[in-house]
Design a protein around this motif. Structure first.
Motif, PDB file in Angstrom:
ATOM      1  N   LEU A  46       0.721  -1.187  -0.054  1.00 23.19           N
ATOM      2  CA  LEU A  46       0.143  -0.073   0.191  1.00 23.19           C
ATOM      3  C   LEU A  46       0.827   1.371   0.041  1.00 23.19           C
ATOM      4  O   LEU A  46       0.586   2.389  -0.464  1.00 23.19           O
ATOM      5  CB  LEU A  46      -0.910  -0.059   1.278  1.00 23.19           C
ATOM      6  N   GLU A  47       2.008   1.110   0.577  1.00 25.68           N
ATOM      7  CA  GLU A  47       3.092   2.301   0.676  1.00 25.68           C
ATOM      8  C   GLU A  47       3.136   2.915  -0.926  1.00 25.68           C
ATOM      9  O   GLU A  47       3.667   3.813  -1.152  1.00 25.68           O
ATOM     10  CB  GLU A  47       4.105   2.104   1.410  1.00 25.68           C
ATOM     11  N   ALA A  48       3.389   1.753  -1.685  1.00 19.30           N
ATOM     12  CA  ALA A  48       3.964   2.117  -3.213  1.00 19.30           C
ATOM     13  C   ALA A  48       3.009   2.895  -4.279  1.00 19.30           C
ATOM     14  O   ALA A  48       3.147   2.971  -5.027  1.00 19.30           O
ATOM     15  CB  ALA A  48       4.436   0.917  -3.759  1.00 19.30           C
ATOM     16  N   VAL A  49       1.417   2.429  -3.650  1.00 14.34           N
ATOM     17  CA  VAL A  49       0.556   2.896  -4.415  1.00 14.34           C
ATOM     18  C   VAL A  49       0.483   4.369  -4.898  1.00 14.34           C
ATOM     19  O   VAL A  49       0.364   4.837  -5.886  1.00 14.34           O
ATOM     20  CB  VAL A  49      -1.052   2.560  -3.925  1.00 14.34           C
ATOM     21  N   PRO A  50       0.669   5.337  -3.874  1.00 17.95           N
ATOM     22  CA  PRO A  50       0.916   6.771  -4.347  1.00 17.95           C
ATOM     23  C   PRO A  50       2.028   6.944  -5.238  1.00 17.95           C
ATOM     24  O   PRO A  50       1.997   7.796  -5.952  1.00 17.95           O
ATOM     25  CB  PRO A  50       1.032   7.558  -3.178  1.00 17.95           C
ATOM     26  N   PHE A  51       3.225   6.265  -5.204  1.00 19.58           N
ATOM     27  CA  PHE A  51       4.380   6.347  -6.236  1.00 19.58           C
ATOM     28  C   PHE A  51       3.955   5.889  -7.542  1.00 19.58           C
ATOM     29  O   PHE A  51       4.265   6.548  -8.339  1.00 19.58           O
ATOM     30  CB  PHE A  51       5.422   5.786  -5.623  1.00 19.58           C
ATOM     31  N   ILE A  52       3.008   5.003  -7.576  1.00 19.47           N
ATOM     32  CA  ILE A  52       2.646   4.542  -8.897  1.00 19.47           C
ATOM     33  C   ILE A  52       1.560   4.986  -9.561  1.00 19.47           C
ATOM     34  O   ILE A  52       1.885   5.538 -10.890  1.00 19.47           O
ATOM     35  CB  ILE A  52       1.973   2.754  -8.688  1.00 19.47           C
ATOM     36  N   THR A  53       0.565   5.577  -8.829  1.00 19.34           N
ATOM     37  CA  THR A  53      -0.377   6.586  -9.372  1.00 19.34           C
ATOM     38  C   THR A  53       0.339   8.029  -9.850  1.00 19.34           C
ATOM     39  O   THR A  53      -0.091   8.654 -10.870  1.00 19.34           O
ATOM     40  CB  THR A  53      -1.502   6.683  -8.351  1.00 19.34           C
ATOM     41  N   HIS A  54       1.261   8.650  -9.005  1.00 16.05           N
ATOM     42  CA  HIS A  54       1.710   9.919  -9.333  1.00 16.05           C
ATOM     43  C   HIS A  54       2.716   9.589 -10.683  1.00 16.05           C
ATOM     44  O   HIS A  54       2.832  10.481 -11.182  1.00 16.05           O
ATOM     45  CB  HIS A  54       2.573  10.418  -8.057  1.00 16.05           C
ATOM     46  N   SER A  55       3.573   8.360 -10.520  1.00 16.71           N
ATOM     47  CA  SER A  55       4.331   8.198 -11.914  1.00 16.71           C
ATOM     48  C   SER A  55       3.489   8.009 -13.091  1.00 16.71           C
ATOM     49  O   SER A  55       3.800   8.471 -14.199  1.00 16.71           O
ATOM     50  CB  SER A  55       5.178   6.843 -11.508  1.00 16.71           C
ATOM     51  N   THR A  56       2.205   7.277 -12.833  1.00 13.94           N
ATOM     52  CA  THR A  56       1.420   7.327 -14.024  1.00 13.94           C
ATOM     53  C   THR A  56       0.846   8.753 -14.522  1.00 13.94           C
ATOM     54  O   THR A  56       0.906   8.956 -15.740  1.00 13.94           O
ATOM     55  CB  THR A  56       0.044   6.425 -13.784  1.00 13.94           C
ATOM     56  N   ARG A  57       0.585   9.420 -13.542  1.00 14.03           N
ATOM     57  CA  ARG A  57       0.056  10.672 -13.784  1.00 14.03           C
ATOM     58  C   ARG A  57       1.298  11.406 -14.494  1.00 14.03           C
ATOM     59  O   ARG A  57       0.659  12.334 -15.656  1.00 14.03           O
ATOM     60  CB  ARG A  57      -0.229  11.605 -12.677  1.00 14.03           C
ATOM     61  N   ALA A  58       2.533  11.332 -14.011  1.00 14.29           N
ATOM     62  CA  ALA A  58       3.631  12.187 -14.826  1.00 14.29           C
ATOM     63  C   ALA A  58       3.804  11.606 -16.345  1.00 14.29           C
ATOM     64  O   ALA A  58       4.192  12.168 -17.318  1.00 14.29           O
ATOM     65  CB  ALA A  58       5.007  11.790 -14.081  1.00 14.29           C
ATOM     66  N   ILE A  59       3.391  10.015 -16.488  1.00 15.76           N
ATOM     67  CA  ILE A  59       3.402   9.684 -17.806  1.00 15.76           C
ATOM     68  C   ILE A  59       2.315  10.258 -18.842  1.00 15.76           C
ATOM     69  O   ILE A  59       2.167  10.691 -19.822  1.00 15.76           O
ATOM     70  CB  ILE A  59       3.488   8.269 -17.654  1.00 15.76           C
ATOM     71  N   ALA A  60       1.273  10.428 -18.105  1.00 15.19           N
ATOM     72  CA  ALA A  60      -0.257  10.662 -18.808  1.00 15.19           C
ATOM     73  C   ALA A  60      -0.322  11.954 -18.856  1.00 15.19           C
ATOM     74  O   ALA A  60      -0.941  12.459 -20.245  1.00 15.19           O
ATOM     75  CB  ALA A  60      -1.340  10.033 -18.202  1.00 15.19           C
ATOM     76  N   GLY A  61       0.140  12.895 -18.133  1.00 14.15           N
ATOM     77  CA  GLY A  61      -0.207  14.227 -18.211  1.00 14.15           C
ATOM     78  C   GLY A  61      -1.442  14.523 -17.319  1.00 14.15           C
ATOM     79  O   GLY A  61      -2.166  13.722 -16.816  1.00 14.15           O
ATOM     80  N   GLU A  62      -1.337  15.804 -16.841  1.00  5.02           N
ATOM     81  CA  GLU A  62      -2.499  16.138 -15.842  1.00  5.02           C
ATOM     82  C   GLU A  62      -3.935  15.999 -16.489  1.00  5.02           C
ATOM     83  O   GLU A  62      -4.882  15.698 -15.751  1.00  5.02           O
ATOM     84  CB  GLU A  62      -2.449  17.506 -15.378  1.00  5.02           C
ATOM     85  N   GLY A  63      -4.222  16.130 -17.528  1.00  6.32           N
ATOM     86  CA  GLY A  63      -5.511  16.064 -18.220  1.00  6.32           C
ATOM     87  C   GLY A  63      -6.063  14.857 -18.658  1.00  6.32           C
ATOM     88  O   GLY A  63      -7.075  14.694 -18.965  1.00  6.32           O
ATOM     89  N   LYS A  64      -5.049  13.978 -18.785  1.00  5.62           N
ATOM     90  CA  LYS A  64      -5.735  12.771 -19.480  1.00  5.62           C
ATOM     91  C   LYS A  64      -6.351  11.807 -18.253  1.00  5.62           C
ATOM     92  O   LYS A  64      -5.638  11.482 -17.089  1.00  5.62           O
ATOM     93  CB  LYS A  64      -4.245  12.010 -19.764  1.00  5.62           C
ATOM     94  N   PRO A  65      -7.491  11.345 -18.885  1.00  3.91           N
ATOM     95  CA  PRO A  65      -8.159  10.421 -17.647  1.00  3.91           C
ATOM     96  C   PRO A  65      -7.225   9.264 -17.324  1.00  3.91           C
ATOM     97  O   PRO A  65      -6.622   8.567 -18.096  1.00  3.91           O
ATOM     98  CB  PRO A  65      -9.334  10.206 -18.121  1.00  3.91           C
ATOM     99  N   TYR A  66      -7.503   8.767 -16.037  1.00  5.23           N
ATOM    100  CA  TYR A  66      -6.617   7.543 -15.631  1.00  5.23           C
ATOM    101  C   TYR A  66      -7.727   6.465 -15.118  1.00  5.23           C
ATOM    102  O   TYR A  66      -8.401   6.830 -14.050  1.00  5.23           O
ATOM    103  CB  TYR A  66      -5.709   8.033 -14.433  1.00  5.23           C
ATOM    104  N   HIS A  67      -7.584   5.350 -15.666  1.00  5.01           N
ATOM    105  CA  HIS A  67      -8.282   4.197 -15.120  1.00  5.01           C
ATOM    106  C   HIS A  67      -7.316   3.088 -14.623  1.00  5.01           C
ATOM    107  O   HIS A  67      -6.279   2.675 -15.113  1.00  5.01           O
ATOM    108  CB  HIS A  67      -9.162   3.657 -16.231  1.00  5.01           C
TER     109      HIS A  67
END
Length: 636
Positions: A434-455
Motif C-alpha cells: 500500500l505504501e507504493a500505491v501513491p508512487f505508482i499513481t503519481h508516476s502514471t500521472r507524470a506519464i499521462a499528463g495532468e489532463g488525461k483520464p486515468y483508469h
C-alpha cells in the motif's frame, strides 16, 4: 469458523518471527531471513533475504523452520541449513550464518552447493531499502572498480535499473545516521521495485542482461555475503505504546473526488454471477469492466455471457478489455471483435485495446517481442469501435506501462493493473505494498499528463496473469504463494482491510475510475453464491464514487488508514481499517461524533452496528474495517 480462517481465508499460520537485538540494532528473523532492520527504532533496511527462484520467477520455499539462535551481551548469531529441490529433483544444499553486533555491524553469509546442475532464474541475496523517507534522497553507490556514483533514490518510478554493477550502497536513514550495505560474491544491480507495488528499492544478485534461466554447476560452491554497517547517532523514533490509540484527523477539502468504483467480469465467471443475480445490484458498482481475449478462445458465446451479466445492471457504465491477437490484418481482427460485440448485444461505453504480445514483460536486456506499432493498433480500434471512448496502456502492471508508454494523444484514457504478489506473499509484504500505491499513481500521472483520464485496475491480491513467466502459480492447499492466481486472503478480513487501505492511498492522482476487484472467480467478491468480507468493503467504497474527498489522516498510517467523503446532503462518510493482525484503539477526528458506525470483523460474517460514545476510542480487531457516518458540519 476459526479466527485464522476468518482473518486469512486459510488455516496456514502466518510466518512467525523472532526479534533479534544487539544494543540499538534490531531485526526480525523470519523464515531464516532478516526483516525490518532497525537502529535506535528507525528502519534502516527493509530486508536482507536469500532467495532462490525457478524458471517462471516462482520463489522456492526453503523450509527454514528451526534456525539456531545465540544471543549475548555483544550481539546475536544465527545459523541455519536448508535444502532446495528443483522440479527435476536436483538438490541445492544451503548453509547460512548471520551475525549482528551492538556497534551496528551486521553480516549475512550463505554458501550454496548443488548436487547436480541446478536451474534457476536467480539464486542469491536481495536487499530491500524502504521507500518512505528514502525516495528522492541522496545515495552513494560504489561500483566494482571502486568508483563512487553520487545520486538519489528515484522519486518517480524508474522503468529500468537506476543503478548497476553495485558493490556497496550508502544512504542516510535519518539525519546523522549513515547506513552502508556491502555486497560480495557476485554482481549486483538495483531495480525500482515500486513498479510492481513493492514498498522497496531492491538490490539483487546477477544482472538481468545475463541469460536466464541459468544453471549452478554441480558440486561448485556459490558463496555470497552481505554486510550492513550503521554509523552515527540520531534521536530514537517515537514508538506507539501498546495502550496508546491511533488518532485520525480530517484535512480541508482539496477539490478531488473519489474515483468511480467498479468490478472486473470475466466470461469464465459469468455462470457463477448469474447463479446469484442479486449480488451485483446489491453491490452497486459504478462500472463493469468486461474481459475479452480471442487468444484464450473467447468468442460469441463468451460475449453473450457477458451481456447476460450486463442485463443485471443495464444502465451501469460498461468497458471492454479487448486483447488484440495481431496475427492477421488489424482492421479485420478488430472489426470481427466489434461485430461479435454487437451481435451479443453487449452495450459498451469504452473499450481498451492492447496487443497480445504486450501481456508478457520485457525485462532489461531482453529482446522485445514482435509487435505492430501502438499507433496502428489504436487507429484500427477507432475504426472498429466508433462512438466509444478508447483506452490504452497495459492489461498487466505499471511495470509494463512504464517500459512501453502508449502514445497519449491516440487514446482517451490510460490504464494498468496492480498485484501485490509478484515478489513476496507474506502478510507484512502484501500490506506494505500500500505504501507504493501513491508512487505508482503519481508516476502514471507524470506519464499521462495532468489532463488525461486515468483508469486503475483491476487491483486484486491474487494474480490473474503472469507477465514474467508461463503461468500463475497453482495453490491447491490455500497457502501464501507468490504469483498465485487464488490467494486465500481474498476470502478473509485481510482483503477487506487491504482494499480500504488501497483506497486511502489513491487521493492525489485524480484517478477517474478504479476497478477494485473481480466480481466472481478465484479472486472474486462472490464465491459460490456467498460473499467474502471484501464484498462489504467494496460496497462501502462504491457508495463513495464521485463524492468530494476530505483528507483522512492517521497518526500511524501503516497501522490504521482510511478515506472520507461528503455526500450531496452534507453527510460525512468514513471508511477506515486496521491494517495489522493486532487489536487497536482508534480515536475519531476531533469534534466528530459518529451518528452511525458499523464494524466488519471476525465476530460476524457481515458489518454489525456499534454504539460509540462521543470522544471515545473505537476498538478495531485484527484487520477490522469501520464504516462510519457523521454530520459534515461537525468536521469544519
Amino acid at each position: 469458523m476459526s479466527e485464522r480462517l476468518a482473518l486469512y481465508g486459510t488455516e496456514e499460520p502466518p510466518a512467525s518471527g523472532r526479534r533479534l537485538r544487539a544494543g540499538a540494532l534490531e531485526a526480525d528473523l523470519v523464515s531464516g531471513n532478516l526483516r525490518t532492520i532497525r537502529f535506535a527504532g528507525r528502519e534502516v533496511i527493509r530486508a536482507v533475504a536469500y532467495v532462490v527462484r525457478d524458471r517462471d520467477w516462482g520463489t522456492y520455499d526453503l523450509g527454514v523452520e528451526s534456525p539456531v539462535v545465540q544471543e549475548d551481551g555483544s550481539g546475536f548469531t544465527v545459523t541455519w541449513a536448508a535444502t532446495c529441490i528443483a522440479s527435476d529433483g536436483t538438490r541445492l544444499a544451503i548453509a547460512a550464518t548471520i551475525r549482528g553486533e551492538a556497534s551496528g555491524h551486521l553480516a549475512f553469509e550463505v554458501t550454496a552447493v548443488p548436487d547436480g546442475d541446478f536451474e534457476t532464474n536467480r539464486c542469491g541475496f536481495c536487499i530491500l531499502h524502504p521507500i518512505e523517507g528514502v525516495a528522492g534522497r541522496p545515495v552513494a553507490v560504489t561500483h566494482s572498480d571502486g568508483t563512487v556514483e553520487y545520486s538519489v533514490f528515484p522519486d518517480l518510478i524508474e522503468p529500468w535499473q537506476p543503478f548497476k554493477d553495485i558493490a556497496a550502497i550508502r544512504h542516510e536513514a535519518a539525519p546523522g545516521l549513515a547506513v552502508t550495505c556491502r555486497m560480495d560474491g557476485d554482481t549486483f544491480e538495483m531495480e525500482d521495485q515500486r513498479a510492481w507495488s513493492d514498498a522497496s528499492y531492491k538490490t539483487y544478485v546477477r544482472p538481468l542482461a545475463r541469460p536466464w534461466p541459468y544453471r549452478l554447476p554441480a558440486g561448485e560452491a556459490n558463496r555470497q555475503r552481505i554486510v550492513v554497517e550503521i554509523a552515527g547517532e540520531t534521536a530514537a523514533d517515537p514508538v506507539r505504546r501498546e495502550a496508546e490509540p491511533v488518532r485520525l484527523s480530517l484535512g480541508p477539502a482539496t477539490g478531488e473526488r473519489f474515483p468511480d468504483f467498479g468490478l472486473l467480469v470475466s466470461p469464465e465467471d459469468a455462470a457463477e454471477i448469474l447463479a446469484a443475480p442479486g449480488r451485483l445490484p446489491g453491490l452497486n458498482p459504478r462500472h463493469l469492466l468486461f474481459h475479452f481475449d480471442p487468444t484464450a478462445g473467447h468468442g460469441a458465446a463468451e460475449l453473450r455471457a457477458l451481456a447476460a451479466v450486463q442485463a443485471l445492471l443495464p444502465e451501469t457504465h460498461a468497458m471492454l478489455e479487448c486483447v488484440v491477437p495481431c496475427e492477421r490484418d488489424l482492421d479485420a481482427e478488430l472489426a470481427e471483435a466489434a461485430r461479435l460485440v454487437r451481435e451479443a448485444r453487449l452495450r459498451l461505453d469504452a473499450v481498451t485495446v492492447g496487443p497480445a504480445a504486450d501481456r508478457q514483460s520485457t525485462p532489461p536486456g531482453s529482446e522485445w517481442p514482435p509487435c505492430l506499432p501502438l499507433e496502428q493498433v489504436y487507429a484500427a480500434a477507432r475504426r472498429a469501435f466508433a462512438n466509444v471512448r478508447l483506452g490504452g496502456g497495459m492489461f498487466s502492471y505499471f511495470t509494463e506501462l512504464n517500459r512501453k508508454r502508449p502514445p497519449m494523444d491516440r487514446v482517451d484514457y490510460v490504464t494498468h493493473a496492480t498485484c501485490p504478489l509478484v515478489h513476496a506473499a507474506d502478510d507484512l509484504s502484501v500490506m506494505q505494498t500500500l505504501e507504493a500505491v501513491p508512487f505508482i499513481t503519481h508516476s502514471t500521472r507524470a506519464i499521462a499528463g495532468e489532463g488525461k483520464p486515468y483508469h486503475l485496475g483491476p487491483t486484486t491480491i491474487g494474480m490473474r496473469q503472469n507477465p514474467y513467466g508461463s503461468r500463475t502459480m497453482s495453490n491447491p492447499e490455500g497457502r501464501r504463494v507468490a504469483m498465485a492466481a487464488d490467494d486465500p486472503r481474498g476470502r478473509g478480513l485481510f482483503a477487506a482491510a487491504w482494499l480500504v487501505g488501497y483506497a486511502a492511498r489513491l487521493p492525489g492522482a485524480n484517478v477517474e475510475r478504479w476497478t477494485g476487484g473481480s466480481l466472481a472467480g478465484p479472486r472474486g467478491l462472490v464465491r459460490g453464491g456467498d460473499v467474502v468480507p471484501a464484498f462489504h468493503a467494496a460496497k462501502a467504497l462504491a457508495a463513495l464514487s464521485g463524492l468530494p474527498l476530505r483528507p483522512l489522516r492517521s497518526s500511524i498510517p501503516s497501522e490504521v488508514d482510511g478515506i472520507a467523503a461528503v455526500t450531496a446532503d452534507g453527510r460525512l462518510l468514513l471508511r477506515f481499517a486496521n491494517l495489522t493482525p493486532e487489536p487497536l484503539a482508534v480515536v475519531p477526528p476531533s469534534g466528530i461524533g459518529f451518528d452511525l458506525v458499523a464494524i466488519l470483523d471476525a465476530a460476524a460474517p457481515g458489518p454489525r452496528p456499534l454504539a460509540v460514545p462521543a470522544g471515545e476510542p473505537l476498538a478495531l480487531g485484527a484487520y477490522a474495517v469501520a464504516f462510519a457516518e457523521a454530520s459534515a458540519s461537525s468536521a469544519d
